[in-house]
Design a protein around this motif. Structure first.
Motif, short mmCIF file in Angstrom:
data_model
loop_
_atom_site.label_atom_id
_atom_site.label_comp_id
_atom_site.label_asym_id
_atom_site.label_seq_id
_atom_site.Cartn_x
_atom_site.Cartn_y
_atom_site.Cartn_z
N MET A 1 0.85 -1.18 0.00
CA MET A 1 0.00 0.00 0.00
C MET A 1 0.90 1.24 0.00
SD MET A 1 -2.97 1.15 2.71
CE MET A 1 -3.88 -0.34 2.45
N ASN A 2 0.46 2.26 -0.74
CA ASN A 2 1.25 3.49 -0.76
C ASN A 2 0.43 4.66 -0.24
OD1 ASN A 2 -0.37 4.35 -2.91
ND2 ASN A 2 1.06 3.59 -4.43
N VAL A 3 1.07 5.79 -0.08
CA VAL A 3 0.45 6.98 0.51
C VAL A 3 -0.79 7.40 -0.28
CG1 VAL A 3 0.80 9.43 1.00
CG2 VAL A 3 2.60 7.79 1.52
N ALA A 4 -0.73 7.36 -1.58
CA ALA A 4 -1.84 7.80 -2.42
C ALA A 4 -3.14 7.05 -2.12
CB ALA A 4 -1.48 7.66 -3.89
N GLU A 5 -3.02 5.84 -1.63
CA GLU A 5 -4.20 5.02 -1.34
C GLU A 5 -4.89 5.39 -0.03
OE1 GLU A 5 -3.74 0.72 -2.64
OE2 GLU A 5 -1.65 1.40 -2.47
N VAL A 6 -4.19 6.07 0.86
CA VAL A 6 -4.77 6.37 2.18
C VAL A 6 -4.86 7.86 2.51
CG1 VAL A 6 -4.13 4.16 3.16
CG2 VAL A 6 -2.56 6.07 3.35
N MET A 7 -4.24 8.70 1.70
CA MET A 7 -4.21 10.13 2.01
C MET A 7 -5.56 10.78 1.81
SD MET A 7 -2.23 11.81 -1.17
CE MET A 7 -3.06 12.08 -2.71
N THR A 8 -5.74 11.90 2.49
CA THR A 8 -6.92 12.74 2.30
C THR A 8 -6.66 13.67 1.13
OG1 THR A 8 -7.38 12.68 4.66
CG2 THR A 8 -8.36 14.49 3.42
N THR A 9 -7.59 13.72 0.20
CA THR A 9 -7.37 14.57 -0.98
C THR A 9 -8.03 15.94 -0.84
OG1 THR A 9 -9.29 13.58 -2.06
CG2 THR A 9 -7.13 12.62 -2.54
N ARG A 10 -8.93 16.09 0.11
CA ARG A 10 -9.54 17.40 0.35
C ARG A 10 -8.60 18.19 1.25
NH1 ARG A 10 -14.76 18.82 3.92
NH2 ARG A 10 -14.81 21.03 3.44
N VAL A 11 -8.05 19.25 0.73
CA VAL A 11 -7.07 20.05 1.46
C VAL A 11 -7.68 21.40 1.80
CG1 VAL A 11 -4.80 21.12 1.37
CG2 VAL A 11 -5.17 18.91 0.28
N VAL A 12 -7.57 21.79 3.07
CA VAL A 12 -8.05 23.09 3.51
C VAL A 12 -6.87 23.84 4.12
CG1 VAL A 12 -9.61 24.31 5.06
CG2 VAL A 12 -10.37 22.22 3.93
N CYS A 13 -6.70 25.08 3.69
CA CYS A 13 -5.59 25.90 4.18
C CYS A 13 -6.13 27.11 4.94
CB CYS A 13 -4.75 26.40 3.02
SG CYS A 13 -3.99 25.10 2.04
N VAL A 14 -5.36 27.56 5.90
CA VAL A 14 -5.61 28.82 6.57
C VAL A 14 -4.36 29.66 6.43
CG1 VAL A 14 -7.33 27.96 8.19
CG2 VAL A 14 -4.93 27.85 8.82
N ASP A 15 -4.53 30.95 6.56
CA ASP A 15 -3.41 31.87 6.43
C ASP A 15 -2.77 32.10 7.81
OD1 ASP A 15 -2.09 33.71 4.41
OD2 ASP A 15 -2.51 35.10 6.07
N MET A 16 -1.52 32.43 7.83
CA MET A 16 -0.80 32.69 9.08
C MET A 16 -1.49 33.76 9.92
SD MET A 16 2.31 31.06 9.34
CE MET A 16 3.51 32.14 10.04
N ASP A 17 -2.16 34.71 9.26
CA ASP A 17 -2.79 35.82 9.97
C ASP A 17 -4.25 35.55 10.36
OD1 ASP A 17 -0.48 37.36 9.83
OD2 ASP A 17 -0.99 38.10 7.83
#
Length: 64
Positions: A1-17
């Motif tokens: 099994m590799n990372v691509a099979e278990v990773m979350t593909t929905r990415v949410v970012c916040v800004d430092m501020d």
């Protein structure tokens, strides 16, 4: 099994501020526990639900 099979593909970012209330709102509504922190579209770090809890209560994870 590799990372691509278990990773979350929905990415949410916040800004430092961004305020921690924004982080709390996102984590309360989302099915994940970590947010990417960016500045000028560059990854600076990750904030977790545990990081947020430590800010709210400095005694979490310690013996009181």
């Amino acid at each position: 099994m590799n990372v691509a099979e278990v990773m979350t593909t929905r990415v949410v970012c916040v800004d430092m501020d961004d305020r921690l209330t924004i982080v709390k709102d996102i984590l309360d509504k989302a099915p994940f526990r970590h947010l990417l922190v960016t500045e000028d579209k560059q990854l600076q770090g990750i904030i977790s639900d545990r990081d947020l809890l430590r800010c709210l209560s400095p005694f979490i994870g310690t013996r009181c």
